[in-house]
Design a protein around this motif. Structure first.
Motif, PDB file in Angstrom:
ATOM      1  N   MET A  68       0.860  -1.172   0.000  1.00 31.71           N
ATOM      2  CA  MET A  68       0.000   0.000   0.000  1.00 31.71           C
ATOM      3  C   MET A  68       0.900   1.227   0.000  1.00 31.71           C
ATOM      4  N   GLN A  69       0.724   2.072  -1.002  1.00 36.13           N
ATOM      5  CA  GLN A  69       1.524   3.288  -1.109  1.00 36.13           C
ATOM      6  C   GLN A  69       0.608   4.497  -0.946  1.00 36.13           C
ATOM      7  N   VAL A  70       0.714   5.168   0.185  1.00 37.76           N
ATOM      8  CA  VAL A  70      -0.100   6.348   0.482  1.00 37.76           C
ATOM      9  C   VAL A  70       0.650   7.586   0.010  1.00 37.76           C
ATOM     10  N   ARG A  71      -0.070   8.459  -0.700  1.00 38.30           N
ATOM     11  CA  ARG A  71       0.523   9.690  -1.212  1.00 38.30           C
ATOM     12  C   ARG A  71      -0.305  10.872  -0.731  1.00 38.30           C
ATOM     13  N   GLN A  72       0.331  11.793  -0.038  1.00 32.81           N
ATOM     14  CA  GLN A  72      -0.369  12.945   0.515  1.00 32.81           C
ATOM     15  C   GLN A  72      -0.565  14.011  -0.556  1.00 32.81           C
ATOM     16  N   LEU A  73      -1.806  14.509  -0.658  1.00 33.36           N
ATOM     17  CA  LEU A  73      -2.114  15.631  -1.541  1.00 33.36           C
ATOM     18  C   LEU A  73      -2.121  16.933  -0.744  1.00 33.36           C
ATOM     19  N   THR A  74      -2.827  16.920   0.385  1.00 36.04           N
ATOM     20  CA  THR A  74      -2.892  18.071   1.281  1.00 36.04           C
ATOM     21  C   THR A  74      -2.849  17.534   2.709  1.00 36.04           C
ATOM     22  N   GLU A  75      -2.877  18.424   3.686  1.00 36.11           N
ATOM     23  CA  GLU A  75      -2.927  17.958   5.074  1.00 36.11           C
ATOM     24  C   GLU A  75      -4.222  17.212   5.346  1.00 36.11           C
ATOM     25  N   GLN A  76      -5.264  17.520   4.581  1.00 32.96           N
ATOM     26  CA  GLN A  76      -6.576  16.915   4.792  1.00 32.96           C
ATOM     27  C   GLN A  76      -6.736  15.571   4.100  1.00 32.96           C
ATOM     28  N   ILE A  77      -6.104  15.395   2.936  1.00 32.96           N
ATOM     29  CA  ILE A  77      -6.380  14.188   2.138  1.00 32.96           C
ATOM     30  C   ILE A  77      -5.118  13.594   1.532  1.00 32.96           C
ATOM     31  N   SER A  78      -5.092  12.267   1.576  1.00 36.05           N
ATOM     32  CA  SER A  78      -4.086  11.468   0.886  1.00 36.05           C
ATOM     33  C   SER A  78      -4.832  10.471   0.013  1.00 36.05           C
TER      34      SER A  78
END
Length: 141
Positions: free
Chosen positions: A1-11
Motif C-alpha cells: 500500500m503506497q499512500v501519497r499525501q495531496l494536502t494535510e486533509q487528504i491522501s
C-alpha cells in the motif's frame, strides 16, 4: 500500500485491504473514502466489508464509486461533502489512486487554480494535465 499525501486533509492510495486498516489508523487516518465500484475486480474487497472493518477501528467510511473517466457532477459534489464532513485526515482510494486524485482535484477546482492542482497531483505521482480544461471550467462555474 503506497499512500501519497495531496494536502494535510487528504491522501490517496491504490486499493486497500481490511488488513491495512490497523496500519492506516495507527498512521493517524480518521476517515476512508472508497472511490472504486464494487465488483470491479475479483480480488477486490466489497465496500461493505471495508466499511465494517473501518467501523471496528473507529474510522469513518464513505463509498463514492467512480467509473474510470466518468466524473458526474453528483459524484464531485459527494466528494466535496465527504471532505467537508468527514474527520481529517482522509484517505481516498481506488485501483491505482488516479480516480481518487482526479475526483479530489475536480471538487477542489471550484476554489483552487487548475495549475496548482495539477502541480499537487504531479508531486504525488499523478498526471492530471489532460484534465486542465475541465478543472478550469469548474473554477469558472
Amino acid at each position: 500500500m503506497q499512500v501519497r499525501q495531496l494536502t494535510e486533509q487528504i491522501s490517496v492510495s491504490p486499493q486497500i485491504l481490511p488488513g491495512d486498516l490497523d496500519t492506516l489508523a495507527a498512521a493517524g487516518f480518521r476517515s476512508l473514502v472508497n472511490n472504486r465500484p464494487d465488483g470491479e475486480a475479483e480480488d477486490q474487497p466489497a465496500s461493505a466489508e471495508l466499511a465494517a472493518a473501518a467501523m471496528q477501528r473507529g474510522l469513518a467510511y464513505r463509498h463514492i464509486p467512480v467509473m474510470p473517466g466518468s466524473y458526474e457532477p453528483a459524484t464531485i459534489d459527494a466528494m466535496h461533502r465527504a471532505l467537508e464532513e468527514l474527520p481529517a485526515p482522509v484517505l481516498a482510494f481506488c485501483r491505482t489512486g488516479t480516480r481518487s486524485t482526479t475526483l479530489w482535484a475536480l471538487q477542489a477546482a471550484r476554489h483552487t487554480d487548475a495549475d496548482a492542482l495539477v502541480g499537487i497531483a504531479g508531486e504525488a505521482g499523478y498526471d492530471l494535465t489532460a484534465w486542465v480544461p475541465r478543472l478550469r471550467d469548474a473554477r469558472r462555474a
